[in-house]
Design a protein around this motif. Structure first.
Motif, PDB file in Angstrom:
ATOM      1  N   GLN A  12      35.270  68.603  64.340  1.00  0.00           N
ATOM      2  CA  GLN A  12      36.221  68.849  65.568  1.00  0.00           C
ATOM      3  C   GLN A  12      35.273  68.489  66.959  1.00  0.00           C
ATOM      4  OE1 GLN A  12      38.280  72.319  64.817  1.00  0.00           O
ATOM      5  NE2 GLN A  12      39.672  71.559  63.360  1.00  0.00           N
ATOM      6  N   PRO A  13      36.106  68.342  68.026  1.00  0.00           N
ATOM      7  CA  PRO A  13      35.864  68.247  69.177  1.00  0.00           C
ATOM      8  C   PRO A  13      34.921  69.336  69.497  1.00  0.00           C
ATOM      9  CG  PRO A  13      37.683  67.093  69.192  1.00  0.00           C
ATOM     10  CD  PRO A  13      37.698  67.915  67.950  1.00  0.00           C
ATOM     11  N   GLY A  14      33.803  69.296  70.152  1.00  0.00           N
ATOM     12  CA  GLY A  14      33.040  70.659  70.520  1.00  0.00           C
ATOM     13  C   GLY A  14      32.125  70.979  69.661  1.00  0.00           C
ATOM     14  N   ALA A  15      31.994  70.166  68.477  1.00  0.00           N
ATOM     15  CA  ALA A  15      31.051  70.635  67.337  1.00  0.00           C
ATOM     16  C   ALA A  15      29.800  69.897  67.689  1.00  0.00           C
ATOM     17  CB  ALA A  15      31.680  70.300  66.191  1.00  0.00           C
ATOM     18  N   SER A  16      28.793  70.527  66.948  1.00  0.00           N
ATOM     19  CA  SER A  16      27.554  69.957  66.907  1.00  0.00           C
ATOM     20  C   SER A  16      27.019  69.199  65.595  1.00  0.00           C
ATOM     21  CB  SER A  16      26.271  70.937  67.341  1.00  0.00           C
ATOM     22  OG  SER A  16      26.592  71.442  68.410  1.00  0.00           O
ATOM     23  N   LEU A  17      26.151  68.402  65.673  1.00  0.00           N
ATOM     24  CA  LEU A  17      25.635  67.584  64.447  1.00  0.00           C
ATOM     25  C   LEU A  17      24.036  67.315  64.607  1.00  0.00           C
ATOM     26  CD1 LEU A  17      28.208  65.136  63.227  1.00  0.00           C
ATOM     27  CD2 LEU A  17      27.531  67.062  61.954  1.00  0.00           C
ATOM     28  N   ARG A  18      23.230  66.978  63.620  1.00  0.00           N
ATOM     29  CA  ARG A  18      21.900  66.804  63.969  1.00  0.00           C
ATOM     30  C   ARG A  18      21.923  65.739  62.923  1.00  0.00           C
ATOM     31  NH1 ARG A  18      16.349  69.539  62.159  1.00  0.00           N
ATOM     32  NH2 ARG A  18      15.154  68.787  64.039  1.00  0.00           N
ATOM     33  N   LEU A  19      21.383  64.398  63.553  1.00  0.00           N
ATOM     34  CA  LEU A  19      21.506  63.403  62.519  1.00  0.00           C
ATOM     35  C   LEU A  19      19.794  63.053  62.313  1.00  0.00           C
ATOM     36  CD1 LEU A  19      23.611  60.310  64.043  1.00  0.00           C
ATOM     37  CD2 LEU A  19      23.985  62.206  62.467  1.00  0.00           C
ATOM     38  N   SER A  20      19.539  62.558  61.255  1.00  0.00           N
ATOM     39  CA  SER A  20      18.021  62.655  60.785  1.00  0.00           C
ATOM     40  C   SER A  20      17.767  61.026  60.288  1.00  0.00           C
ATOM     41  CB  SER A  20      17.655  63.475  59.786  1.00  0.00           C
ATOM     42  OG  SER A  20      17.667  64.877  60.257  1.00  0.00           O
ATOM     43  N   CYS A  21      16.596  60.495  60.444  1.00  0.00           N
ATOM     44  CA  CYS A  21      16.112  59.279  60.138  1.00  0.00           C
ATOM     45  C   CYS A  21      14.765  59.392  59.592  1.00  0.00           C
ATOM     46  CB  CYS A  21      15.951  58.429  61.262  1.00  0.00           C
ATOM     47  SG  CYS A  21      15.530  56.605  60.839  1.00  0.00           S
ATOM     48  N   GLN A 110      21.076  51.975  57.109  1.00  0.00           N
ATOM     49  CA  GLN A 110      22.384  51.586  56.948  1.00  0.00           C
ATOM     50  C   GLN A 110      23.340  52.177  57.644  1.00  0.00           C
ATOM     51  OE1 GLN A 110      20.610  53.988  55.227  1.00  0.00           O
ATOM     52  NE2 GLN A 110      22.087  55.672  55.383  1.00  0.00           N
ATOM     53  N   GLY A 111      22.995  53.430  58.218  1.00  0.00           N
ATOM     54  CA  GLY A 111      24.030  54.145  59.267  1.00  0.00           C
ATOM     55  C   GLY A 111      24.534  55.326  58.589  1.00  0.00           C
ATOM     56  N   THR A 112      24.962  56.145  59.427  1.00  0.00           N
ATOM     57  CA  THR A 112      25.616  57.484  59.026  1.00  0.00           C
ATOM     58  C   THR A 112      26.894  57.588  59.992  1.00  0.00           C
ATOM     59  OG1 THR A 112      25.131  59.844  58.624  1.00  0.00           O
ATOM     60  CG2 THR A 112      24.336  59.083  60.570  1.00  0.00           C
ATOM     61  N   GLN A 113      27.991  57.846  59.404  1.00  0.00           N
ATOM     62  CA  GLN A 113      29.280  57.949  60.093  1.00  0.00           C
ATOM     63  C   GLN A 113      29.478  59.287  60.761  1.00  0.00           C
ATOM     64  OE1 GLN A 113      31.528  55.358  60.415  1.00  0.00           O
ATOM     65  NE2 GLN A 113      32.561  56.883  62.043  1.00  0.00           N
ATOM     66  N   VAL A 114      29.804  59.133  62.003  1.00  0.00           N
ATOM     67  CA  VAL A 114      30.152  60.383  62.713  1.00  0.00           C
ATOM     68  C   VAL A 114      31.622  60.025  63.260  1.00  0.00           C
ATOM     69  CG1 VAL A 114      29.629  61.958  64.891  1.00  0.00           C
ATOM     70  CG2 VAL A 114      27.688  61.047  63.587  1.00  0.00           C
ATOM     71  N   THR A 115      32.291  61.193  62.928  1.00  0.00           N
ATOM     72  CA  THR A 115      33.604  61.023  63.127  1.00  0.00           C
ATOM     73  C   THR A 115      34.322  62.491  63.910  1.00  0.00           C
ATOM     74  OG1 THR A 115      34.344  59.636  61.298  1.00  0.00           O
ATOM     75  CG2 THR A 115      36.096  60.693  62.471  1.00  0.00           C
ATOM     76  N   VAL A 116      34.555  62.316  64.991  1.00  0.00           N
ATOM     77  CA  VAL A 116      35.110  63.486  65.795  1.00  0.00           C
ATOM     78  C   VAL A 116      36.604  63.608  65.925  1.00  0.00           C
ATOM     79  CG1 VAL A 116      34.701  64.944  67.925  1.00  0.00           C
ATOM     80  CG2 VAL A 116      32.758  63.356  67.067  1.00  0.00           C
ATOM     81  N   SER A 117      37.185  64.439  65.489  1.00  0.00           N
ATOM     82  CA  SER A 117      38.672  64.282  65.490  1.00  0.00           C
ATOM     83  C   SER A 117      39.172  65.820  65.395  1.00  0.00           C
ATOM     84  CB  SER A 117      39.245  63.423  64.403  1.00  0.00           C
ATOM     85  OG  SER A 117      40.558  63.382  64.401  1.00  0.00           O
ATOM     86  N   SER A 118      40.369  65.837  65.980  1.00  0.00           N
ATOM     87  CA  SER A 118      40.891  67.462  65.839  1.00  0.00           C
ATOM     88  C   SER A 118      42.063  67.165  64.791  1.00  0.00           C
ATOM     89  CB  SER A 118      41.868  67.815  67.247  1.00  0.00           C
ATOM     90  OG  SER A 118      42.473  66.923  67.783  1.00  0.00           O
TER      91      SER A 118
END
Length: 118
Positions: A12-21, A110-118
């Motif tokens: 959801q909007p306002g959340a946090s994520l940590r991507l790793s590679c 190959q990528g990782t999908q981030v979707t931010v949606s309420s």
């Protein structure tokens, strides 16, 4: 060269994520690394670049106050910490081994999908 991203999710909007590679097949500690993203229906855009010493050399204006990039050379791993996510951050995120400022001329995972949606 292999770059494997992880950490993307639907949030959801306002959340946090940590991507790793996790990188392999090359001398990670001797290479500039970057994150790029591709929003739905749009082209690739730079998000960040970090030099071999762990200094952020570029952070897109739209994320400058919310995202942090780092790396762990001992573990050949590159991170993107994303806070206060917005719907406009929705995109496929790719880790890149930076050899060129021309975005398409870099090796990416190959990528990782981030979707931010309420």
């Amino acid at each position: 060269v292999q770059l494997v991203e992880s950490g993307g999710d639907l949030v959801q909007p306002g959340a946090s994520l940590r991507l790793s590679c996790v990188a392999s097949g090359f001398a990670f500690e001797k290479n500039i690394m970057g994150w790029i993203r591709q929003p739905p229906g749009k082209g690739l855009e730079w998000v960040s670049r970090i030099n071999t010493a762990g200094e952020t050399t570029y952070l897109a204006r739209s994320v400058r106050d919310r995202f942090t990039v780092s790396r762990d050379n001992a573990k050949s791993t590159h991170f993107l910490e994303m806070n206060s996510l917005e719907t406009e951050d929705t995109a496929m995120y790719y880790c890149v081994k930076v050899n060129s400022m021309v975005i398409d001329n870099n090796i990416r995972g190959q990528g990782t999908q981030v979707t931010v949606s309420s």
